[in-house]
Design a protein around this motif. Sequence first.
Motif, short mmCIF file in Angstrom:
data_model
loop_
_atom_site.label_atom_id
_atom_site.label_comp_id
_atom_site.label_asym_id
_atom_site.label_seq_id
_atom_site.Cartn_x
_atom_site.Cartn_y
_atom_site.Cartn_z
N TYR A 28 37.21 21.37 -12.27
CA TYR A 28 38.53 20.94 -11.56
C TYR A 28 39.21 19.66 -12.19
O TYR A 28 38.38 18.88 -12.20
CB TYR A 28 38.42 20.62 -10.11
N PRO A 29 40.38 19.59 -12.29
CA PRO A 29 41.36 20.73 -12.36
C PRO A 29 41.33 21.68 -13.60
O PRO A 29 41.93 22.72 -13.54
CB PRO A 29 42.74 20.06 -12.24
N THR A 30 40.77 21.27 -14.73
CA THR A 30 40.30 21.90 -15.81
C THR A 30 39.31 21.63 -16.23
O THR A 30 38.54 20.59 -16.15
CB THR A 30 41.41 21.77 -16.85
N PRO A 31 38.27 22.61 -16.83
CA PRO A 31 36.91 21.91 -17.38
C PRO A 31 37.23 20.68 -18.25
O PRO A 31 36.22 19.66 -18.06
CB PRO A 31 36.67 23.08 -18.22
N ASP A 32 38.22 20.45 -19.15
CA ASP A 32 38.36 19.31 -20.05
C ASP A 32 38.60 18.07 -19.14
O ASP A 32 37.92 17.01 -19.22
CB ASP A 32 39.50 19.37 -21.14
N ASP A 33 39.46 18.21 -18.04
CA ASP A 33 39.72 17.36 -17.19
C ASP A 33 38.65 16.96 -16.13
O ASP A 33 38.44 15.59 -15.84
CB ASP A 33 40.77 17.58 -16.31
N ALA A 36 36.46 14.64 -18.38
CA ALA A 36 37.00 13.36 -18.65
C ALA A 36 36.94 12.35 -17.29
O ALA A 36 36.69 11.42 -17.37
CB ALA A 36 38.58 13.54 -19.05
N SER A 37 37.08 13.19 -16.20
CA SER A 37 36.91 12.26 -15.02
C SER A 37 35.56 11.91 -14.66
O SER A 37 35.22 10.85 -14.42
CB SER A 37 37.37 13.39 -13.73
N ALA A 38 34.34 12.80 -15.07
CA ALA A 38 33.23 12.64 -14.80
C ALA A 38 32.77 11.14 -15.96
O ALA A 38 31.98 10.20 -15.59
CB ALA A 38 32.08 13.66 -15.30
N ALA A 39 33.26 11.52 -17.01
CA ALA A 39 33.10 10.48 -18.14
C ALA A 39 33.72 9.04 -17.67
O ALA A 39 33.19 7.93 -17.86
CB ALA A 39 33.66 10.77 -19.47
N ALA A 40 35.01 9.15 -17.10
CA ALA A 40 35.54 7.71 -16.64
C ALA A 40 34.63 7.33 -15.45
O ALA A 40 34.31 5.94 -15.32
CB ALA A 40 36.89 8.10 -15.99
N ALA A 41 34.22 8.35 -14.32
CA ALA A 41 33.03 7.73 -13.30
C ALA A 41 32.02 6.79 -14.11
O ALA A 41 31.51 5.88 -13.58
CB ALA A 41 32.96 8.78 -12.56
N PHE A 42 31.14 7.78 -14.89
CA PHE A 42 30.05 7.30 -15.17
C PHE A 42 30.21 5.92 -16.03
O PHE A 42 29.13 5.07 -15.96
CB PHE A 42 29.25 8.33 -16.13
N ASP A 43 31.16 5.87 -17.00
CA ASP A 43 31.35 4.50 -17.73
C ASP A 43 31.53 3.43 -16.87
O ASP A 43 31.31 2.43 -17.12
CB ASP A 43 32.60 4.97 -18.61
N ILE A 69 38.00 23.27 -5.21
CA ILE A 69 36.96 24.39 -5.55
C ILE A 69 37.37 25.66 -5.94
O ILE A 69 36.92 26.21 -6.94
CB ILE A 69 35.91 24.34 -4.41
N ALA A 70 38.49 26.00 -5.14
CA ALA A 70 39.08 27.24 -5.47
C ALA A 70 39.69 27.23 -6.99
O ALA A 70 39.67 28.23 -7.79
CB ALA A 70 40.12 27.52 -4.46
N GLU A 71 40.34 26.19 -7.38
CA GLU A 71 40.99 25.99 -8.65
C GLU A 71 40.11 25.97 -9.80
O GLU A 71 40.04 26.44 -10.51
CB GLU A 71 41.88 24.74 -8.48
N GLY A 72 38.95 25.08 -9.49
CA GLY A 72 37.91 25.02 -10.44
C GLY A 72 37.23 26.26 -10.82
O GLY A 72 36.87 26.62 -11.53
N SER A 73 37.00 27.06 -9.71
CA SER A 73 36.29 28.44 -9.83
C SER A 73 37.00 29.36 -10.41
O SER A 73 36.64 30.17 -11.25
CB SER A 73 36.11 29.07 -8.57
N ARG A 74 38.48 29.25 -10.67
CA ARG A 74 39.36 29.86 -11.61
C ARG A 74 38.91 29.75 -13.13
O ARG A 74 38.92 30.69 -13.70
CB ARG A 74 40.76 29.72 -11.43
N HIS A 75 38.44 28.45 -13.36
CA HIS A 75 38.14 28.24 -14.65
C HIS A 75 36.73 28.46 -15.02
O HIS A 75 36.40 28.64 -16.09
CB HIS A 75 38.55 26.89 -14.84
N GLN A 84 26.01 24.43 -16.40
CA GLN A 84 26.03 24.01 -17.58
C GLN A 84 27.18 23.03 -18.08
O GLN A 84 26.94 21.90 -18.75
CB GLN A 84 26.27 25.02 -18.65
N LEU A 85 28.28 23.17 -17.50
CA LEU A 85 29.46 22.23 -17.40
C LEU A 85 28.89 20.65 -16.72
O LEU A 85 29.39 19.94 -17.49
CB LEU A 85 30.74 22.70 -16.79
N ALA A 86 28.19 20.88 -15.63
CA ALA A 86 27.87 19.79 -14.90
C ALA A 86 26.99 18.95 -15.79
O ALA A 86 26.94 17.65 -15.85
CB ALA A 86 27.33 20.38 -13.53
N ALA A 87 26.12 19.69 -16.50
CA ALA A 87 25.11 18.79 -17.23
C ALA A 87 25.71 18.30 -18.49
O ALA A 87 25.34 17.06 -18.78
CB ALA A 87 23.92 19.76 -17.67
N SER A 88 26.76 18.92 -18.90
CA SER A 88 27.27 18.42 -20.14
C SER A 88 28.15 17.11 -19.83
O SER A 88 28.61 16.41 -20.80
CB SER A 88 28.15 19.42 -21.02
#
Length: 272
Positions: A28-33, A36-43, A69-75, A84-88
Amino acid sequence: MPSRLRRRFAQSKAERRGVLFGYLPAGYPTPDDFLASAAAAFDAGLDALEVGLPSPVPDLDGPLIKAAIAEGSRHVPTVRDALQLAASARRDDDDSIIALAYGSLFERVSVDDFLQLVKDADVDAVLLPQASVADQLDISRRAARLGIDVVVFLHLEEDLPVLVATSDDPIIYLQSAALRTGGQFNPDKAQERLRELAEAFDGRPYSVCVGFGVRGREDVAALMAGGADGAIIGTRLVAAAGERPADVGAIVDEVAPVLVRRAELGEHPDAP
């Protein structure tokens, strides 16, 4: 060797600070976003990221998280891909990832197969908010054989005696009050629940983070004053991720100064 999550708790206790968990739905809202959101939070200093997996969402969650969750599940429609996306999303090898699985997920995959997927993806822990404490502790014993932690979701009331009697140094997600995610945080009720938890464990070791309705500095400061080991921010991070990934990091930056264990220090230099 202790898990990433337990090492992070040990580190935070040595530094006399609280830990901060965040929540985002996978993809959510896309895999790339999402990345990027996770990276910003961890940083910005996030300690652990809870990642919502694709599945129907119960009434435990509010409308914003349900829609996300519904939007993320589409992607990212499969559990394997979501894990796998979460771990990355890690920025550093010590960053912790927690997979949040609702009961509906286990209509498609067995518990043991799910735990194997978690291990294969190098995800550190699971959170099962719809399972009873007894079931969570049973799964915890199976997960431990794979080196996976179970963060025990605690509604508190009837499940507390089971947790105290049958667990050893658990990591606990304490629901702040009987409300949906995104509801109004009640610091008095949260502190009451923290006191009840401390009295029940009576000096035995445990770690507890509090979520549901926690949004920012004042809420986190109240939890630190009440003896929590950390705080969990979900709905506000999801809303920020839907706007701009950098906003997710800004929320972590905002909260970081109040993550001081006031119950131990007796003071707080930067309270709001």
